[in-house]
Design an enzyme around this catalytic site. Structure first.
Site, PDB file in Angstrom:
ATOM      1  N   HIS A   7      17.170  20.955  25.356  1.00  0.00           N
ATOM      2  CA  HIS A   7      17.072  20.443  23.987  1.00  0.00           C
ATOM      3  C   HIS A   7      15.815  19.594  23.839  1.00  0.00           C
ATOM      4  O   HIS A   7      15.142  19.295  24.824  1.00  0.00           O
ATOM      5  CB  HIS A   7      18.328  19.655  23.585  1.00  0.00           C
ATOM      6  CG  HIS A   7      18.524  18.344  24.266  1.00  0.00           C
ATOM      7  ND1 HIS A   7      18.956  18.232  25.574  1.00  0.00           N
ATOM      8  CD2 HIS A   7      18.354  17.079  23.823  1.00  0.00           C
ATOM      9  CE1 HIS A   7      19.054  16.956  25.893  1.00  0.00           C
ATOM     10  NE2 HIS A   7      18.681  16.228  24.840  1.00  0.00           N
TER      11      HIS A   7
ATOM     12  N   HIS B 243      14.026  16.311  21.191  1.00  0.00           N
ATOM     13  CA  HIS B 243      14.167  15.336  20.118  1.00  0.00           C
ATOM     14  C   HIS B 243      12.781  15.143  19.536  1.00  0.00           C
ATOM     15  O   HIS B 243      11.807  15.010  20.290  1.00  0.00           O
ATOM     16  CB  HIS B 243      14.675  13.991  20.638  1.00  0.00           C
ATOM     17  CG  HIS B 243      16.054  14.023  21.188  1.00  0.00           C
ATOM     18  ND1 HIS B 243      17.170  13.970  20.375  1.00  0.00           N
ATOM     19  CD2 HIS B 243      16.506  14.101  22.457  1.00  0.00           C
ATOM     20  CE1 HIS B 243      18.251  14.007  21.137  1.00  0.00           C
ATOM     21  NE2 HIS B 243      17.874  14.092  22.411  1.00  0.00           N
TER      22      HIS B 243
ATOM     23  N   TYR C  95       6.974  15.220  29.626  1.00  0.00           N
ATOM     24  CA  TYR C  95       7.105  15.998  28.390  1.00  0.00           C
ATOM     25  C   TYR C  95       7.616  15.150  27.230  1.00  0.00           C
ATOM     26  O   TYR C  95       8.619  15.473  26.605  1.00  0.00           O
ATOM     27  CB  TYR C  95       8.009  17.211  28.640  1.00  0.00           C
ATOM     28  CG  TYR C  95       7.600  17.956  29.882  1.00  0.00           C
ATOM     29  CD1 TYR C  95       6.434  18.721  29.895  1.00  0.00           C
ATOM     30  CD2 TYR C  95       8.348  17.858  31.054  1.00  0.00           C
ATOM     31  CE1 TYR C  95       6.033  19.378  31.044  1.00  0.00           C
ATOM     32  CE2 TYR C  95       7.954  18.519  32.206  1.00  0.00           C
ATOM     33  CZ  TYR C  95       6.797  19.270  32.193  1.00  0.00           C
ATOM     34  OH  TYR C  95       6.405  19.918  33.327  1.00  0.00           O
TER      35      TYR C  95
END
Length: 132
Positions: A14, A16, A102
């Site tokens: 996932h 954000h 990342y």
């Protein structure tokens, strides 16, 4: 579909992001879809996928859904940026925030918004999803 990328973290399953759209534009869903599609084309196809995803020719690396939240004020923005940058530690990918490549964390360090040793094992207040 222009936008400003204010903060981000990309994790194995996932991501954000905080993005700012142009005045009068509220089409978050197209941008999120395009971001996920772009990422999905990069890695080799080695993840396990369900029969439904296989039938739809979908990758298995992202959640299908997403949640959007309109940032209310500067304090809300700061809490969400903290949550984003702390997320790799929360999910136990790294011990210290600085060790996750990342994310926008190092950009924020360069701007003077964080010390390089912010978060990690010495964080005084861990932001949780329930606090958002």
């Amino acid at each position: 579909y222009p936008f400003i990328l204010d903060a981000y973290v990309v994790l194995p399953d996932h991501l954000h992001v905080i993005i700012t759209l142009p005045e009068g534009d509220s089409d978050y869903s197209t941008r999120i879809r395009l971001i996920k599609t772009g990422f999905s084309k990069q890695p080799p196809k080695s993840e396990r996928i369900t029969k439904i995803r296989e039938k739809r020719q979908e990758r298995g690396i992202w959640q299908r859904r997403y949640w959007e939240h309109l940032i209310r004020d500067d304090n809300d923005f700061r809490r969400h940026v903290d949550y984003i940058h702390y997320n790799p530690v929360k999910h136990e990918y790294v011990k210290d925030v600085k060790d996750w490549s990342y994310s926008s964390f190092r950009t924020y360090v360069k701007r003077g918004c964080y010390a390089l040793d912010w978060g990690g094992v010495n964080i005084e207040h861990k932001v949780t999803a329930g606090e958002l």
